[in-house]
Structures are given as C-alpha cells and as structure tokens.
Design an enzyme around this catalytic site. Structure first.
Site, mmCIF file in Angstrom:
data_model
loop_
_atom_site.group_PDB
_atom_site.id
_atom_site.type_symbol
_atom_site.label_atom_id
_atom_site.label_comp_id
_atom_site.label_asym_id
_atom_site.label_seq_id
_atom_site.Cartn_x
_atom_site.Cartn_y
_atom_site.Cartn_z
ATOM 1 N N TRP A 187 0.835 -1.210 0.000
ATOM 2 C CA TRP A 187 0.000 0.000 0.000
ATOM 3 C C TRP A 187 0.865 1.254 0.000
ATOM 4 O O TRP A 187 0.505 2.268 -0.592
ATOM 5 C CB TRP A 187 -0.907 -0.011 1.245
ATOM 6 C CG TRP A 187 -1.747 1.228 1.403
ATOM 7 C CD1 TRP A 187 -2.994 1.446 0.901
ATOM 8 C CD2 TRP A 187 -1.403 2.431 2.117
ATOM 9 N NE1 TRP A 187 -3.443 2.698 1.254
ATOM 10 C CE2 TRP A 187 -2.484 3.320 1.999
ATOM 11 C CE3 TRP A 187 -0.278 2.835 2.822
ATOM 12 C CZ2 TRP A 187 -2.473 4.584 2.582
ATOM 13 C CZ3 TRP A 187 -0.266 4.098 3.406
ATOM 14 C CH2 TRP A 187 -1.353 4.954 3.282
ATOM 15 N N HIS A 188 2.034 1.166 0.650
ATOM 16 C CA HIS A 188 2.881 2.343 0.789
ATOM 17 C C HIS A 188 3.584 2.740 -0.501
ATOM 18 O O HIS A 188 4.003 3.898 -0.638
ATOM 19 C CB HIS A 188 3.925 2.121 1.887
ATOM 20 C CG HIS A 188 3.367 2.247 3.270
ATOM 21 N ND1 HIS A 188 2.749 1.209 3.921
ATOM 22 C CD2 HIS A 188 3.325 3.295 4.128
ATOM 23 C CE1 HIS A 188 2.346 1.615 5.120
ATOM 24 N NE2 HIS A 188 2.688 2.876 5.271
ATOM 25 N N GLY A 189 3.746 1.836 -1.440
ATOM 26 C CA GLY A 189 4.401 2.246 -2.674
ATOM 27 C C GLY A 189 4.708 1.089 -3.599
ATOM 28 O O GLY A 189 4.720 -0.083 -3.201
#
Length: 482
Positions: A325-327
C-alpha cells in the site's frame, strides 16, 4: 497546498472566518463551504485530479443508495464489487501500473523473451491511497448493513474531501466522521484553543524535527558508500524520527484543524516508539490504516479464529499488503515482510496482546524490563525503516551490511555536525515531552491543562521560537507520495 506553507497560513483563516461568521446559521451552507474549500485545497497541487475525487464520490454515493434499495444478495455483491473495482482500479492504475509492467518485462526477459511495451509517464495523484480507502470503507459498511447510506450528497462530498485529512489521513470511517456533517456545529472556544495547540505541536514535529532530520537522513542514504557504520546508523535514526515527525505531525495538524471547525478525528499515532514489542508498535503506529486492514482484510480472511497456519498466513498477508500500500517498490514489500517476521514469534507464543496499556503508567520512570524491551523494539524498527527508505533492495542490504561492520564503532565524520547535534538535542526534547504526556491522548494536552498559565505560555512561545529558528525550505510530507 502544504500545511507548513504561507498559502495555508492565508487559506485557513479565510475559510475559518467564512465558516463561523458567514455560513454558521445554515448547516448545508457550512458543508458546501467545506466541499468548496477542500476542492481548492486539493486543486492547489493539480486541479485536473479533482475529477478523480468527484467521480469516486458520485460512484460510492450512488452505490450506497442502490445498496439500501436492493435486497437481492447477488445484486448487492455486484454493486459492492463495482465500488471495489472503481476505487482499486484508479489506485492500481496510477500507483502500480508501471511497477507491474516493469516486473512483467523483467520476468519475460529472464525466459529469453522481449516485451516491447513502454511504461507511461503517470503522475501519482496526491493522497489517492487515503481517500480511496475512506470511500471504499463507506461502501463496505453499507453493504454489511453497519451503516445507513446518506441521501445528503453535499454531506457525503464533504466527508470524502474533508481538507484537513484529505491528503495524508487519518483514514476516517464514515461511522465516525459522516454523522458529524449532519449535526449543527457550534463554536467552542476551548475546542478551538485545543486545536491550535495541536497544530502548533504538529508544526514543531514537521518543521523542527522531520525537516531537519531529513537533511542528514538524505545525506547518509544518498551517499552511503562514503560513510562507515556509525554514520549510517545515525542516518537511519534520523530517518526514523523524520518519518515519525513528518507523518504524526501531519496527523496532529489535521486533527487540530478539524477541531477549529468543530470536528473530531480519531487518533492516528499513540507514541509508537515507546512500544515494548512489535505488536504494540502496530497498535500505535498509523492506527487508522492498521485498523482498516484489520477490519476489511484480516478479519474477513479469518483473522485469528482458525488454526496456527491460518493465523500465520493472515499475518503475512496483512503486513505484505500494508507494505505494498505504501508504494510500488519491492523495498516496501520487504519492509512489510520483515515486520511480519518480527510479529510471528509473538503470535505463535500468544504474546501479541501482552502490552496493551502504557509503559510505567502513573510513574515517571519505566522499569528496566520495559526500557530493554522498548530499546529492542526501537532497534528492530530502525532496521526495518532502512528498507522503507532505501531506493532498492540492494541499497538497503549494502546499507545494513555497512552498519553491522567494524566501522560501527568509529566516530562518524560528516559536514554540518553542529546542526546534527542540535537536531539530536531537539529529538531528545521531543521524546521527553511525549514521554511525560504519554498518558494523554495526544501528549501535548498535559502541557495545556496542568501547568500554571505562565509556564504553559512559555512552553508554547518556546515551540514557536524553535519553529521560526529552524524553519527552512518548504518540504512536502513523506506520505504525500503514498
């Protein structure tokens, strides 16, 4: 528009005055003003991406209405999947298209095949991961009949685009935030003062702690071949406080700004670096995201209700998905995987719920056992943050291998050491303040209510002076890229 910018310093008072002195008597006008202000706030970066928010708002509002009228379970599932596909489709295209394409090309190359496919120059819309999850949770809750869908399109639009938390959270649930748009708000002086206090603390974290830590974190990570283990460890510690000051600072400003307008947002950070194990850390770090994955992914997968293999599987899924989700980089996936590995022993030994309360509650000093546990947890977190910050896996491994070498015991040599020492002193100041205020919800309240007035004002003046003394070039918040 950045919270730590002149633009926002002008924008906020204008909206505040219009909100309380022009539209106060009419709830719909107030909500419409919030929508308008939120669109201006978001469009300040790139007005073209406003169409995504508007489209997502219309889709989830309409699906919510349709779900309330539909009793056929099959059709309800279809409506739910329409929302999921639209929301995750946007997120997947803008955030992960090139990642999957690049890895697909690499995979074919390994088997001797060449794919003549060009990547796209895609600009990631600011905050898309946050408002996508917020609207998606609304539809899921309506589908599960945990929430009655709203028929007030303006109120729903305000919920989706609420400017204080639009770009980097907290990720609010409709069950908490949406009803607040139905209720007439009255100006409360004490609530507004509390909001200003929270904003001040958030600006201190961002401008003084995060931005100054970033100078040295960037220097060590970008030039890691030039430094020994002690220097790189120092760089990792600077990044550890950079990301905390940056992200928790944003949440503080968002919560404080919301209070100025009569809204209550949920706490997003609860002093995570005082955690005594990794399970406690994840109950205290980015709480709105952790609980989102818990409620909408972990529990539907079976949670901890099944056998050991299911618990382990679900734990790895939740952490890996959280990392992704973060990247769109393998470093985030490895970061999530590493945290899952940290968490696994606690899960297998049924110790993941051991540290629920606050360390040394009611006492000034923590017992030796807690100090040791906090130190070990902090060290493990620092190691994991190296993968989060590194450009790629090789970068992270080389960085860590240098830390765990003989050069770890050398004295680090680098430029601008005076500012580095000052920044470290300010980090200690932050840690002390938060430790003293750890039994309150946000930490800063302890200094807002219990100190004599003169001492309290002196503390706020000190924060303001430090902000102006250490202010530098405006820097975007780290989580804008997520």
């Amino acid at each position: 528009m950045l919270f730590n910018s002149i633009d926002f310093a002008v924008f906020l008072p204008i909206v505040f005055i219009l909100y309380w002195f022009v539209t106060q008597k009419n709830l719909k006008y107030q909500n419409f003003l919030i929508v308008l202000a939120s669109y201006v706030f978001y469009g300040w970066w790139d007005w073209r991406f406003l169409s995504l928010i508007v489209f997502s708002t219309i889709v989830d509002y309409s699906i919510g209405i349709l779900l309330s009228k539909e009793e056929n379970n099959r059709k309800r599932i279809i409506l739910l999947w329409c929302s999921i596909i639209v929301n995750l489709g946007f997120l997947g295209f803008f955030k992960y298209y090139n990642f999957f394409l690049d890895n697909l090309i690499t995979a074919f190359t390994l088997f001797g095949q060449e794919l003549n496919v060009s990547s796209l120059k895609i600009i990631l819309p600011v905050g898309i991961s946050f408002y996508t999850f917020q609207t998606l949770s609304y539809t899921i809750d309506v589908y599960k009949k945990k929430l009655t869908p709203t028929k007030d399109f303006i109120a729903f639009s305000a919920f989706v685009s609420f400017f204080p938390q639009l770009v980097a959270g907290p990720i609010e649930r409709a069950t908490n935030l949406l009803p607040q748009f139905y209720t007439k708000r009255k100006f409360e002086y004490s609530k507004a003062v509390d909001g200003l206090r929270q904003i001040l603390w958030g600006l201190f974290k961002k401008i003084v702690i995060a931005d100054n830590s970033a100078r040295f974190a960037n220097e060590f990570f970008n030039n890691y071949n030039d430094y020994g283990g002690s220097g790189l460890l120092l760089g990792a510690i600077f990044f550890t406080f950079q990301i905390y000051g940056d992200f928790s600072g944003y949440s503080d400003i968002a919560i404080g700004t919301s209070r100025l307008f009569g809204f209550n947002l949920k706490q997003n950070f609860a002093f995570p670096y005082f955690s005594r194990d990794i399970a406690e850390f994840w109950r205290r770090w980015h709480i709105s995201l952790s609980t989102w994955f818990r409620d909408y992914l972990y529990i539907p997968l079976g949670g901890s209700r099944g056998g050991t293999s299911m618990k382990v599987r679900n734990t790895f899924i939740i952490f890996i998905v959280s990392g992704f989700w973060h990247g769109s980089n393998w470093t985030f996936i490895v970061w999530g995987l590493l945290n899952a590995i940290y968490f696994l022993p606690l899960l297998l030994m049924n110790r993941n719920r051991n540290n629920i309360g606050i360390s040394a509650e009611g006492k000034l000093f923590a017992p030796l056992k807690d100090i040791l546990n906090i130190s070990v947890t902090f060290l493990l977190t620092v190691i994991a943050w190296v993968f989060f910050r590194a450009d790629n896996i090789s970068h992270a491994i080389n960085y860590l291998s240098t830390i765990f070498s003989k050069s770890l015991f050398s004295i680090p040599e680098f430029s601008n050491r005076q500012l580095a020492i000052e920044t470290l002193v300010l980090i200690v100041f932050l840690v002390v303040i938060e430790w003293l205020g750890r039994e309150t919800q946000y930490g800063i309240e302890k200094f807002g209510f219990k100190w004599p007035r003169s001492l309290r004002l002196g503390f706020y003046i000190l924060l303001i002076c430090l902000i102006f003394l250490f202010i530098g070039k405006e820097q975007e918040f780290i989580y804008f890229q997520f």
